[in-house]
Design a protein around this motif. Structure first.
Motif, mmCIF file in Angstrom:
data_model
loop_
_atom_site.group_PDB
_atom_site.id
_atom_site.type_symbol
_atom_site.label_atom_id
_atom_site.label_comp_id
_atom_site.label_asym_id
_atom_site.label_seq_id
_atom_site.Cartn_x
_atom_site.Cartn_y
_atom_site.Cartn_z
ATOM 1 N N SER A 75 0.807 -1.221 0.000
ATOM 2 C CA SER A 75 0.000 0.000 0.000
ATOM 3 C C SER A 75 0.838 1.269 0.000
ATOM 4 O O SER A 75 0.392 2.308 -0.476
ATOM 5 C CB SER A 75 -0.951 0.006 1.205
ATOM 6 O OG SER A 75 -0.224 -0.032 2.425
ATOM 7 N N THR A 123 -7.138 4.114 -10.683
ATOM 8 C CA THR A 123 -7.410 4.512 -9.315
ATOM 9 C C THR A 123 -6.538 3.735 -8.344
ATOM 10 O O THR A 123 -6.233 2.566 -8.572
ATOM 11 C CB THR A 123 -8.892 4.272 -8.958
ATOM 12 O OG1 THR A 123 -9.096 4.523 -7.564
ATOM 13 C CG2 THR A 123 -9.312 2.840 -9.258
ATOM 14 N N PRO A 124 -6.140 4.364 -7.217
ATOM 15 C CA PRO A 124 -5.370 3.633 -6.213
ATOM 16 C C PRO A 124 -6.202 2.644 -5.410
ATOM 17 O O PRO A 124 -5.650 1.770 -4.746
ATOM 18 C CB PRO A 124 -4.833 4.746 -5.308
ATOM 19 C CG PRO A 124 -5.810 5.861 -5.462
ATOM 20 C CD PRO A 124 -6.268 5.788 -6.883
ATOM 21 N N VAL A 125 -7.528 2.775 -5.473
ATOM 22 C CA VAL A 125 -8.391 1.893 -4.680
ATOM 23 C C VAL A 125 -8.482 0.519 -5.335
ATOM 24 O O VAL A 125 -8.703 0.392 -6.542
ATOM 25 C CB VAL A 125 -9.791 2.510 -4.518
ATOM 26 C CG1 VAL A 125 -10.702 1.559 -3.748
ATOM 27 C CG2 VAL A 125 -9.698 3.854 -3.808
ATOM 28 N N VAL A 183 -13.969 2.199 1.563
ATOM 29 C CA VAL A 183 -12.788 1.607 0.925
ATOM 30 C C VAL A 183 -12.270 0.444 1.766
ATOM 31 O O VAL A 183 -12.077 0.567 2.977
ATOM 32 C CB VAL A 183 -11.690 2.667 0.743
ATOM 33 C CG1 VAL A 183 -10.407 2.024 0.206
ATOM 34 C CG2 VAL A 183 -12.161 3.757 -0.206
ATOM 35 N N THR A 216 -6.612 -0.022 -0.461
ATOM 36 C CA THR A 216 -6.183 1.099 -1.294
ATOM 37 C C THR A 216 -4.690 1.339 -1.138
ATOM 38 O O THR A 216 -4.098 1.067 -0.079
ATOM 39 C CB THR A 216 -6.934 2.388 -0.939
ATOM 40 O OG1 THR A 216 -6.539 3.432 -1.853
ATOM 41 C CG2 THR A 216 -6.647 2.848 0.473
ATOM 42 N N VAL A 237 -1.797 4.159 -0.742
ATOM 43 C CA VAL A 237 -1.776 5.481 -0.115
ATOM 44 C C VAL A 237 -1.134 6.466 -1.091
ATOM 45 O O VAL A 237 0.068 6.402 -1.356
ATOM 46 C CB VAL A 237 -1.003 5.454 1.216
ATOM 47 C CG1 VAL A 237 -0.961 6.855 1.832
ATOM 48 C CG2 VAL A 237 -1.643 4.462 2.174
ATOM 49 N N THR A 238 -1.942 7.368 -1.624
ATOM 50 C CA THR A 238 -1.446 8.371 -2.571
ATOM 51 C C THR A 238 -1.917 9.752 -2.126
ATOM 52 O O THR A 238 -2.825 9.892 -1.315
ATOM 53 C CB THR A 238 -1.944 8.085 -3.996
ATOM 54 O OG1 THR A 238 -3.385 8.077 -3.993
ATOM 55 C CG2 THR A 238 -1.454 6.726 -4.495
ATOM 56 N N PRO A 286 -4.475 13.497 1.109
ATOM 57 C CA PRO A 286 -4.568 12.252 0.348
ATOM 58 C C PRO A 286 -5.490 12.384 -0.853
ATOM 59 O O PRO A 286 -6.360 13.261 -0.904
ATOM 60 C CB PRO A 286 -5.140 11.262 1.373
ATOM 61 C CG PRO A 286 -5.935 12.120 2.293
ATOM 62 C CD PRO A 286 -5.203 13.438 2.375
ATOM 63 N N THR A 287 -5.300 11.509 -1.827
ATOM 64 C CA THR A 287 -6.215 11.433 -2.961
ATOM 65 C C THR A 287 -7.617 11.148 -2.428
ATOM 66 O O THR A 287 -7.820 10.216 -1.641
ATOM 67 C CB THR A 287 -5.777 10.326 -3.926
ATOM 68 O OG1 THR A 287 -4.409 10.545 -4.296
ATOM 69 C CG2 THR A 287 -6.638 10.309 -5.170
ATOM 70 N N THR A 301 -9.399 7.610 -2.019
ATOM 71 C CA THR A 301 -8.878 6.614 -1.083
ATOM 72 C C THR A 301 -9.675 6.554 0.215
ATOM 73 O O THR A 301 -9.590 5.564 0.947
ATOM 74 C CB THR A 301 -7.407 6.899 -0.736
ATOM 75 O OG1 THR A 301 -7.317 8.173 -0.067
ATOM 76 C CG2 THR A 301 -6.543 6.900 -1.984
#
Length: 389
Positions: free
Chosen positions: A249, A292-294, A303, A306, A308-309, A336-337, A340
């Motif tokens: 992550s 997407t980071p998710v 969520v 995910t 972490v961005t 954070p984005t 997320t």
């Protein structure tokens, strides 16, 4: 492990040249100069208490934050140096509730550093093994030499950690300006993973510019102006990292997730020191370039998994008095984005440190106001003693 190390060191002393002083470990050089060996130990005792607004409680704990064994020297020729560092505390290993236990089945977390460094030319060196990547300045600064009790929120959310692979590092002078270039290729999954690589590799590059010349005692990677620079010193740097098909992550840290994503990370940082005053700033930006980071959502839409961005900023400054007391302040924010589901956070920290023998024997304390989206404000107090022999 400790008893074996001490036996080796003291047995070698009878046959070799020993040079040592407080904070520098036990140093041994073979009589024929064919190798050198230095052994050191260090540990940190930490008290931490947190009060949450709207409650009467005070949640606290007392722990050994870090406990390390350190070995380094050269082998056969001074051009080939090595470093080994072992972590023994629960926080070092990643167990006991205070660390990341998700990789303990697949990694030997006791090993922090195990790296060989060969000087190819007077300016160029090759590093092979496991050690810190050339990422953000605050992460590369040793936990022994921090200006505060611990690293900032920026570092805990976005950083490049230790990884296994190889690095090329070059350093050269242009007039009074010192330039450094670094590049690495590593496995991308963190400390000593014992299973096959689950994704792609990690690629890192970093450039440093020291326009006013070199700091005393590598002070651009030491918290506070312990050396009390007689002339102004400035270090400027930028790093870029691409983790191809990352599995965890937070890149080299965090939980192993059920899917993979490319992670792209930028860092920009600076360090300034002059006559006891020091200032450091860092900016970090991590994203998933495509998509997407998710990874997954729960049935209620929250969520579940995910990466972490997001973006983070850390600014800190301090002044070291002639009495070796230092006052310092720090401001950190993490944005954070949005997708997320991680809450935005701001931290305001005031620190007070007493350096008895530089960073080798010191007592540090800090108070932090923590403002996090979706939670009540918290106040955190910490006090820590560092002993390094």
């Amino acid at each position: 492990m400790l008893s074996i190390s001490l036996f080796f060191v003291f047995n070698a002393q009878a046959q070799s040249i020993n040079r040592t002083k407080f904070g520098k470990g036990i140093q041994v050089v073979a009589e024929d100069s064919s190798f050198s060996f230095k052994f050191g130990i260090r540990f940190q005792t930490l008290y931490q208490g947190v009060h949450t607004k709207g409650t009467k409680g005070w949640d606290d704990r007392f722990l050994i934050r870090r406990a390390r064994l350190k070995f380094d020297g050269y082998a056969f020729t001074p051009r080939l140096v090595y470093k080994i560092e072992l972590g023994l505390s629960n926080s070092d290993i990643g167990a006991g509730g205070g660390g990341d236990i998700s990789q303990t089945n697949n990694a030997d977390n006791i090993i922090l550093d195990a790296v060989a460094k060969y000087q190819l030319t007077p300016t160029l060196s090759l590093w092979v093994g496991q050690t810190k990547l050339p990422g953000n300045r605050e992460r590369v600064i040793s936990s022994q030499k921090l200006q505060f009790v611990d690293r900032s929120l920026l570092n805990s959310r976005i950083n490049l950690d230790r990884d296994a692979g190889f690095q090329l590092r070059n350093e050269h002078q242009v007039g009074t300006v010192l330039l450094r270039e670094m590049a690495s290729i590593s496995m991308g999954e963190g400390r000593d993973i014992t299973v096959n690589n689950a994704g792609g590799y990690d690629y890192t590059g970093r450039i440093e510019i020291l326009p006013l010349g070199e700091f005393q005692g590598d002070g651009d990677y030491v918290g506070g102006d312990i050396a009390r620079e007689e002339t102004p010193k400035l270090a400027l740097a930028a790093s870029y990292d691409f983790n191809d098909n990352a599995s965890r992550s937070r890149g080299q840290l965090g939980s192993f997730l059920s899917e993979q994503r490319d992670l792209s990370t930028w860092f920009v940082d600076a360090m300034f020191k002059y006559k006891g005053f020091s200032a450091m700033g860092e900016y970090a930006d991590r994203k998933v370039p495509n998509g997407t980071p998710v990874i997954s959502y729960q049935l209620d839409g929250t969520v579940d998994e995910t990466f972490v961005t997001g973006k983070a900023l850390n600014l800190q400054a301090g002044y070291l008095l002639a009495s070796n007391w230092e006052m310092a302040g720090r401001y950190t924010t993490f944005d954070p984005t949005a997708v997320t589901g991680i809450g935005e956070q701001e931290q305001y920290t005031a620190g007070l440190s007493k350096y008895i023998v530089d960073h080798s024997l010191k007592v540090q304390s800090d108070v932090t106001l923590i403002k996090e989206q979706g939670r009540n404000d918290r106040v955190q107090f910490r006090m820590q003693m560092e002993i390094a022999l």
